[in-house]
Design a protein around this motif. Structure first.
Motif, PDB file in Angstrom:
ATOM      1  N   ARG A 116       0.822  -1.201   0.000  1.00 39.55           N
ATOM      2  CA  ARG A 116       0.000   0.000   0.000  1.00 39.55           C
ATOM      3  C   ARG A 116       0.865   1.264   0.000  1.00 39.55           C
ATOM      4  N   ALA A 117       1.974   1.242   0.703  1.00 39.64           N
ATOM      5  CA  ALA A 117       2.845   2.417   0.761  1.00 39.64           C
ATOM      6  C   ALA A 117       3.591   2.631  -0.544  1.00 39.64           C
ATOM      7  N   VAL A 118       3.797   1.546  -1.297  1.00 36.19           N
ATOM      8  CA  VAL A 118       4.625   1.650  -2.487  1.00 36.19           C
ATOM      9  C   VAL A 118       3.811   1.809  -3.762  1.00 36.19           C
ATOM     10  N   LEU A 119       2.509   1.550  -3.701  1.00 33.71           N
ATOM     11  CA  LEU A 119       1.723   1.527  -4.932  1.00 33.71           C
ATOM     12  C   LEU A 119       1.604   2.909  -5.565  1.00 33.71           C
ATOM     13  N   VAL A 120       1.497   3.978  -4.758  1.00 33.11           N
ATOM     14  CA  VAL A 120       1.388   5.325  -5.320  1.00 33.11           C
ATOM     15  C   VAL A 120       2.646   5.699  -6.114  1.00 33.11           C
ATOM     16  N   PRO A 121       3.852   5.607  -5.546  1.00 31.01           N
ATOM     17  CA  PRO A 121       5.029   5.937  -6.356  1.00 31.01           C
ATOM     18  C   PRO A 121       5.259   4.971  -7.510  1.00 31.01           C
ATOM     19  N   VAL A 122       4.881   3.694  -7.362  1.00 30.65           N
ATOM     20  CA  VAL A 122       5.091   2.737  -8.448  1.00 30.65           C
ATOM     21  C   VAL A 122       4.188   3.060  -9.639  1.00 30.65           C
ATOM     22  N   LEU A 123       2.889   3.310  -9.381  1.00 28.08           N
ATOM     23  CA  LEU A 123       2.003   3.688 -10.480  1.00 28.08           C
ATOM     24  C   LEU A 123       2.391   5.055 -11.037  1.00 28.08           C
ATOM     25  N   GLY A 124       2.858   5.953 -10.175  1.00 25.28           N
ATOM     26  CA  GLY A 124       3.353   7.227 -10.669  1.00 25.28           C
ATOM     27  C   GLY A 124       4.550   7.040 -11.588  1.00 25.28           C
ATOM     28  N   ALA A 125       5.484   6.173 -11.191  1.00 21.09           N
ATOM     29  CA  ALA A 125       6.648   5.901 -12.035  1.00 21.09           C
ATOM     30  C   ALA A 125       6.234   5.269 -13.358  1.00 21.09           C
ATOM     31  N   LEU A 126       5.222   4.385 -13.317  1.00 23.70           N
ATOM     32  CA  LEU A 126       4.746   3.757 -14.556  1.00 23.70           C
ATOM     33  C   LEU A 126       4.187   4.810 -15.516  1.00 23.70           C
ATOM     34  N   GLY A 127       3.376   5.742 -14.970  1.00 21.11           N
ATOM     35  CA  GLY A 127       2.889   6.825 -15.810  1.00 21.11           C
ATOM     36  C   GLY A 127       4.010   7.706 -16.318  1.00 21.11           C
ATOM     37  N   GLY A 128       5.045   7.904 -15.481  1.00 21.49           N
ATOM     38  CA  GLY A 128       6.191   8.709 -15.872  1.00 21.49           C
ATOM     39  C   GLY A 128       7.111   8.012 -16.846  1.00 21.49           C
ATOM     40  N   LEU A 129       6.938   6.722 -17.062  1.00 23.16           N
ATOM     41  CA  LEU A 129       7.675   5.997 -18.092  1.00 23.16           C
ATOM     42  C   LEU A 129       6.921   5.993 -19.425  1.00 23.16           C
ATOM     43  N   ILE A 130       5.602   5.797 -19.358  1.00 23.44           N
ATOM     44  CA  ILE A 130       4.811   5.600 -20.577  1.00 23.44           C
ATOM     45  C   ILE A 130       4.554   6.923 -21.300  1.00 23.44           C
ATOM     46  N   LEU A 131       4.048   7.933 -20.585  1.00 28.78           N
ATOM     47  CA  LEU A 131       3.641   9.167 -21.251  1.00 28.78           C
ATOM     48  C   LEU A 131       4.811   9.913 -21.911  1.00 28.78           C
ATOM     49  N   PRO A 132       5.990  10.049 -21.267  1.00 27.27           N
ATOM     50  CA  PRO A 132       7.098  10.704 -21.976  1.00 27.27           C
ATOM     51  C   PRO A 132       7.482   9.992 -23.272  1.00 27.27           C
ATOM     52  N   ALA A 133       7.462   8.648 -23.262  1.00 28.29           N
ATOM     53  CA  ALA A 133       7.782   7.916 -24.484  1.00 28.29           C
ATOM     54  C   ALA A 133       6.754   8.203 -25.577  1.00 28.29           C
ATOM     55  N   LEU A 134       5.468   8.262 -25.216  1.00 21.84           N
ATOM     56  CA  LEU A 134       4.418   8.540 -26.202  1.00 21.84           C
ATOM     57  C   LEU A 134       4.550   9.962 -26.753  1.00 21.84           C
ATOM     58  N   ILE A 135       4.864  10.929 -25.889  1.00 24.11           N
ATOM     59  CA  ILE A 135       5.036  12.309 -26.344  1.00 24.11           C
ATOM     60  C   ILE A 135       6.216  12.402 -27.312  1.00 24.11           C
ATOM     61  N   TYR A 136       7.314  11.741 -26.975  1.00 26.92           N
ATOM     62  CA  TYR A 136       8.470  11.771 -27.875  1.00 26.92           C
ATOM     63  C   TYR A 136       8.118  11.167 -29.231  1.00 26.92           C
ATOM     64  N   VAL A 137       7.415  10.045 -29.228  1.00 27.62           N
ATOM     65  CA  VAL A 137       7.036   9.391 -30.491  1.00 27.62           C
ATOM     66  C   VAL A 137       6.113  10.290 -31.307  1.00 27.62           C
ATOM     67  N   ALA A 138       5.255  11.062 -30.635  1.00 28.46           N
ATOM     68  CA  ALA A 138       4.379  11.992 -31.353  1.00 28.46           C
ATOM     69  C   ALA A 138       5.188  13.043 -32.102  1.00 28.46           C
ATOM     70  N   PHE A 139       6.342  13.455 -31.547  1.00 23.04           N
ATOM     71  CA  PHE A 139       7.198  14.424 -32.223  1.00 23.04           C
ATOM     72  C   PHE A 139       8.116  13.747 -33.250  1.00 23.04           C
ATOM     73  N   ASN A 140       8.416  12.460 -33.046  1.00 26.30           N
ATOM     74  CA  ASN A 140       9.377  11.756 -33.908  1.00 26.30           C
ATOM     75  C   ASN A 140       8.811  10.396 -34.317  1.00 26.30           C
ATOM     76  N   PRO A 141       7.839  10.379 -35.235  1.00 25.36           N
ATOM     77  CA  PRO A 141       7.151   9.124 -35.547  1.00 25.36           C
ATOM     78  C   PRO A 141       7.907   8.177 -36.476  1.00 25.36           C
ATOM     79  N   SER A 142       9.019   8.611 -37.042  1.00 24.07           N
ATOM     80  CA  SER A 142       9.706   7.757 -38.024  1.00 24.07           C
ATOM     81  C   SER A 142      11.185   7.636 -37.681  1.00 24.07           C
ATOM     82  N   PRO A 143      11.836   6.524 -38.122  1.00 27.32           N
ATOM     83  CA  PRO A 143      13.265   6.341 -37.868  1.00 27.32           C
ATOM     84  C   PRO A 143      14.080   7.368 -38.675  1.00 27.32           C
ATOM     85  N   PRO A 144      15.334   7.632 -38.267  1.00 31.73           N
ATOM     86  CA  PRO A 144      16.032   7.067 -37.100  1.00 31.73           C
ATOM     87  C   PRO A 144      15.715   7.782 -35.785  1.00 31.73           C
TER      88      PRO A 144
END
Length: 467
Positions: A115-143
């Motif tokens: 219970r004490a760890v779930l808030v930062p863990v889910l926060g970290a998960l959101g902080g991993l996924i959304l930045p990657a999606l934002i970057y891909v939105a700006f750079n959709p093609s290789p390289p």
């Protein structure tokens, strides 16, 4: 004797001039946070020196770090330039330290309570996924697309260092929350590196990696407490991982996670008393050696290895990494290209907006569903300010930038994005936490909460657990 003092003797050596009090967390965590704060300052100095060095006339910065150095035994050997020795070997010690801290927190620390760890863990998960999606939105093609992993990680050393310098008063619980978030973030970033940023795999070497990992598991199962065994197997594992095509720093993570962190049985303390008395009765080399071994056996191998390596990682490896990787030539052409580069813009936006929104949404999900709770007096405002500060993605972001891009132009644009995004996150996060720290003080107790009763009986150090 009834009047005898029970106080421990003072620590060896003179008292330090600077003391960083963290009274509400365990002593190992206090030491970790204090070391990270000092390491963050050295990392900042190394970054500034790297930028100055890289922009001196003559191009000596790149020429120095591309100097070849080899280690050979007969016909077999490893030949790398100085930058890759830092990134592949020295950084393995950094990831070993991270793995040790993750293992300790999962076993006896804050991460052992769901219970004490779930808030930062889910926060970290959101902080991993959304930045990657934002970057891909700006750079959709290789390289450029291949750099999607650059903005996903938070730099623990800078995060703790900035919080110590500019955070709110009494930030202990907030510091612990952000450290837990950073550890969960590191786990995700390490997995991303292992899966998506490794080269071609050599099957025979991979078999050796699996075999040596099983040896580490066997040492852990057999409750081997001597560090020498783990060190030897770890060195062999690094060579096997290097030969396999996976990134060598993965060896550090594996060793760190598998070195035992469980508390030592109380019988070891009785043996220490026996061998200590033997030395007091007659001091000789053999009895002193046995007493020293008995003293080491009372401390888990994880704690002993982290005590030895964490200062090396924070005060040597991380500043050296910053010196080797943060040097970007900031001439007019490079800056002009970076201002309009989707890579640079994508990283800056991902570190600032992606981390802030992703962490806030992930943590809000855990809080709204009742799955988790914020520790102590930490409030939503502190959480959001900490989420902005978590956009400091320096160390692992620069590390992944070198792995993601082989084009020097793309590497320069990515590193400028990391530097700018991390600087903005540090400034905006510090301002937010300073303002919110005054409005939402962490030192006070809520009016609707009753003061806890004082415990009865003799005081015991809560970080030692039940005996």
């Amino acid at each position: 004797m009834s009047g005898a003092s029970t106080a421990l003797p003072p620590r060896p050596g003179p008292r330090p001039r600077v003391h960083i009090p963290v009274p509400h967390v365990s002593y190992p965590l206090q030491r970790f946070l204090a070391t990270e704060a000092g390491g963050g300052l050295l990392l900042l100095i190394a970054t500034v020196l790297a930028l100055i060095w890289a922009n001196l006339p003559g191009g000596g910065y790149e020429q120095f770090w591309h100097t070849q150095a080899s280690v050979r035994i007969g016909d077999a050997g490893i030949d790398l330039d100085l930058r890759h020795w830092v990134n592949d070997l020295a950084m393995a010690l950094f990831f070993l330290t991270v793995g040790l801290e993750i293992s300790r927190e999962l076993t006896v620390g804050e991460l052992r309570r769901p219970r004490a760890v779930l808030v930062p863990v889910l926060g970290a998960l959101g902080g991993l996924i959304l930045p990657a999606l934002i970057y891909v939105a700006f750079n959709p093609s290789p390289p450029a697309l291949h750099g999607w992993g650059i903005p996903i990680s938070t730099d623990t050393a800078f995060l703790v260092g900035i919080l110590a310098l500019f955070g709110p008063r009494c930030p202990d619980q907030l510091r612990l929350f952000l450290l837990t978030l950073a550890i969960a973030d590191d786990i995700g970033a390490i997995l991303v590196m292992a899966v998506f940023y490794s080269g071609g795999v050599s099957a025979p070497a991979l078999v050796a990696v699996l075999g040596l990992t099983l040896v580490l598991l066997g040492l852990r199962w057999a409750r081997v407490w001597q560090l020498q065994a783990y060190v030897v197997v770890g060195m062999l594992l690094w060579v096997a991982v290097f030969a396999s095509g996976l990134h060598p720093t993965l060896a550090g993570v594996i060793v760190g996670l598998l070195v035992p962190a469980t508390p030592v049985e109380p019988e070891q303390a009785d043996r220490l008393r026996f061998y200590g008395r033997a030395v007091l009765e007659r001091a000789d080399a053999v009895r002193a050696r046995l007493a020293a071994a008995a003293a080491r056996a009372t401390v888990p191998p994880n704690d002993r290895l982290q005590d030895a390596l964490h200062p090396v990682s924070a005060f040597l490896v991380i500043p050296l990494f910053g010196l080797a990787n943060a040097g970007v030539r900031l001439d007019a052409e490079t800056l002009r290209r970076a201002v309009t580069s989707p890579v640079t813009i994508g990283i800056v936006v991902a570190l600032l907006a992606g981390k802030t929104i992703g962490i806030s949404l992930g943590a809000a999900l855990a809080l709204r569903t009742g799955w988790g709770a914020l520790p102590g007096r930490v409030r939503y405002g502190h959480l959001i300010g900490g989420a902005v500060l978590a956009g400091i993605g320096f160390t692992i972001s620069l590390f992944i930038a070198d792995l993601a891009f082989h084009d020097p132009l793309l590497q320069a644009e990515a590193k400028i994005g990391v530097l700018v995004g991390s600087l903005l996150a540090a400034v905006l996060g510090s301002v937010a936490l300073r303002c919110l720290g005054e409005r939402l003080p962490l030192c006070t107790v809520d009016d609707d909460e009753e003061m806890p009763e004082l415990p009865t009986g003799p005081w015991r150090d809560p970080s030692l657990g039940e005996r």
